[in-house]
Design a protein around this motif. Structure first.
Motif, mmCIF file in Angstrom:
data_model
loop_
_atom_site.group_PDB
_atom_site.id
_atom_site.type_symbol
_atom_site.label_atom_id
_atom_site.label_comp_id
_atom_site.label_asym_id
_atom_site.label_seq_id
_atom_site.Cartn_x
_atom_site.Cartn_y
_atom_site.Cartn_z
ATOM 1 N N GLY A 127 0.821 -1.214 0.000
ATOM 2 C CA GLY A 127 0.000 0.000 0.000
ATOM 3 C C GLY A 127 0.852 1.259 0.000
ATOM 4 O O GLY A 127 0.563 2.217 -0.736
ATOM 5 N N TRP A 128 1.913 1.266 0.812
ATOM 6 C CA TRP A 128 2.827 2.422 0.828
ATOM 7 C C TRP A 128 3.476 2.622 -0.538
ATOM 8 O O TRP A 128 3.621 3.747 -1.019
ATOM 9 C CB TRP A 128 3.905 2.231 1.902
ATOM 10 C CG TRP A 128 3.437 2.550 3.289
ATOM 11 C CD1 TRP A 128 2.870 1.690 4.183
ATOM 12 C CD2 TRP A 128 3.465 3.826 3.950
ATOM 13 N NE1 TRP A 128 2.554 2.343 5.344
ATOM 14 C CE2 TRP A 128 2.911 3.652 5.236
ATOM 15 C CE3 TRP A 128 3.914 5.097 3.579
ATOM 16 C CZ2 TRP A 128 2.786 4.684 6.142
ATOM 17 C CZ3 TRP A 128 3.797 6.136 4.472
ATOM 18 C CH2 TRP A 128 3.233 5.937 5.744
ATOM 19 N N MET A 129 3.866 1.524 -1.178
ATOM 20 C CA MET A 129 4.503 1.641 -2.499
ATOM 21 C C MET A 129 3.524 2.167 -3.546
ATOM 22 O O MET A 129 3.879 3.010 -4.370
ATOM 23 C CB MET A 129 5.038 0.279 -2.943
ATOM 24 C CG MET A 129 6.241 -0.189 -2.164
ATOM 25 S SD MET A 129 6.728 -1.840 -2.668
ATOM 26 C CE MET A 129 7.238 -2.519 -1.103
ATOM 27 N N ALA A 130 2.290 1.644 -3.515
ATOM 28 C CA ALA A 130 1.294 2.042 -4.518
ATOM 29 C C ALA A 130 0.879 3.500 -4.346
ATOM 30 O O ALA A 130 0.557 4.176 -5.320
ATOM 31 C CB ALA A 130 0.072 1.132 -4.428
ATOM 32 N N SER A 131 0.904 4.006 -3.100
ATOM 33 C CA SER A 131 0.417 5.365 -2.847
ATOM 34 C C SER A 131 1.263 6.422 -3.548
ATOM 35 O O SER A 131 0.766 7.480 -3.920
ATOM 36 C CB SER A 131 0.399 5.640 -1.334
ATOM 37 O OG SER A 131 1.727 5.641 -0.824
ATOM 38 N N ILE A 132 2.543 6.142 -3.750
ATOM 39 C CA ILE A 132 3.443 7.143 -4.326
ATOM 40 C C ILE A 132 3.717 6.879 -5.800
ATOM 41 O O ILE A 132 4.398 7.661 -6.470
ATOM 42 C CB ILE A 132 4.769 7.178 -3.502
ATOM 43 C CG1 ILE A 132 5.510 8.494 -3.674
ATOM 44 C CG2 ILE A 132 5.653 5.993 -3.841
ATOM 45 C CD1 ILE A 132 4.779 9.685 -3.120
ATOM 46 N N LEU A 133 3.144 5.776 -6.324
ATOM 47 C CA LEU A 133 3.457 5.330 -7.683
ATOM 48 C C LEU A 133 3.159 6.395 -8.744
ATOM 49 O O LEU A 133 3.956 6.614 -9.662
ATOM 50 C CB LEU A 133 2.665 4.056 -7.978
ATOM 51 C CG LEU A 133 3.042 3.271 -9.221
ATOM 52 C CD1 LEU A 133 4.454 2.712 -9.092
ATOM 53 C CD2 LEU A 133 2.065 2.137 -9.442
#
Length: 347
Positions: free
Chosen positions: A188-194
């Motif tokens: 989720g953290w990775m996808a939020s900044i994608l």
């Protein structure tokens, strides 16, 4: 498993992921995903029992559904653009379907239900491959399509993943399930900044793989699968207990340790892009993850369970397990924070 067969399967897994990451043709990417999926299934059943068979079946059905959605998105994109080129994703519907397919392959909420069940049913070494290597191919596809990705959809899924990854792990005692929910939250953290800064997603992925690999290797060294077995570690390997403490706090994202770096940079980047509410909610929800990491830390390092006197000398026995890479991994996943300025410049 026969060593030669294991080598062939591992090479096929690596080759499938490499094809996905290096191809510029949508059909080759789909074939890479299929190779990877079919080669991973025997690895999941390496220690054969009904539970691992069930986990492998669940994994196969989920990944096959995601592959079907991926092919649907590829065909829709082909109808609108007339090209098989990887970078061309002209149609918004194709973009949304492809994002959902990759989310299902990675285990992003609300398509996350298979991750804890599959991870719980397999061995620790297979779980390590599932929660680290298997994230590379879907994230590489999302990285390339990030300019045309649906922002509302990816932010909603990332927020749900962080929340569910925190809530789901709260009452777990099985270490593999805890690490599975931890994986959902980190995805989720990775996808939020994608959509804002894809390079930061890669940084987060690198540090996540580093910390998760170290955690799995610690558990493999002590053969721990539950919180109770982890709590007996102090009388077998006293040094490992303090290492587990630092690794868990690093996974939780406490400031002196390297796990703080991606969270800090992501919140900073979201704030720069006027997503202050989302950044605040993510920071608050991260406390749920920190809570169950603290529970593991407490059970491992901060308590001494009453035992028989002869159990207290177990640490004197020679450990038969090889732990060649563990010291290096522990150092890298805990005290790499001084490199943050250099990483910021690269970013």
């Amino acid at each position: 498993m026969n060593p030669l067969i294991l080598i062939m399967i591992m090479l096929t897994v690596i080759l499938g992921t490499t094809i996905v990451m290096m191809s510029s043709h949508w059909l080759m990417i789909w074939m890479g995903f299929e190779m990877n999926m079919l080669a991973v299934i025997p690895l999941l059943m390496k220690q054969y029992n009904p539970r691992s068979m069930e986990a492998a079946t669940k994994y196969f059905l989920t990944q096959a559904t995601a592959s079907m959605l991926l092919m649907l998105a590829i065909i829709i994109n082909l109808l609108y653009s007339g090209q098989w080129t990887f970078t061309k994703l002209m149609n918004p519907t194709a973009s949304i379907i492809m994002t959902l397919a990759m989310a299902m392959k990675m285990g992003l909420a609300p398509l996350h239900f298979w991750v804890p069940e599959v991870t719980q049913g397999i061995s620790l070494s297979s779980g390590l491959i599932l929660l680290t290597w298997q994230k590379l191919a879907p994230l590489s596809v999302l990285y390339v399509i990030s300019p045309v990705i649906n922002l509302d959809l990816i932010l909603l899924m990332s927020m749900m993943s962080i929340a569910i990854g925190g809530w789901g792990g709260l009452n777990q005692t099985q270490l593999r399930k805890i690490l599975a929910y931890s994986s959902i939250a980190h995805m989720g953290w990775m996808a939020s900044i994608l959509a804002f800064n894809p390079t930061m997603t890669l940084l987060n992925l690198l540090l996540y793989i580093l910390m998760t690999t170290t955690t799995f290797m610690l558990f493999m060294a002590t053969s721990a699968t539950t919180t109770l077995s982890l709590s007996h570690m102090w009388n077998k390997m006293p040094l490992i207990t303090s290492s587990t403490l630092t690794i868990m706090l690093s996974l939780g994202g406490l400031p002196p340790l390297v796990g703080f770096l991606p969270k800090w940079m992501i919140i900073q980047e979201l704030t720069k892009n006027n997503n202050i509410t989302l950044a605040t909610l993510m920071a608050i929800t991260a406390l749920l993850n920190l809570f169950f990491y603290m529970r593991l830390t407490y059970a491992t390092s901060l308590t001494m369970f009453p035992t028989m006197n002869n159990m207290k000398i177990k640490w004197q026995f020679n450990n038969k397990k090889q732990m060649k890479y563990l010291p290096m991994l522990i150092i890298l996943s805990t005290i790499t924070l001084p490199l943050a300025p250099a990483i910021t410049l690269l970013n």
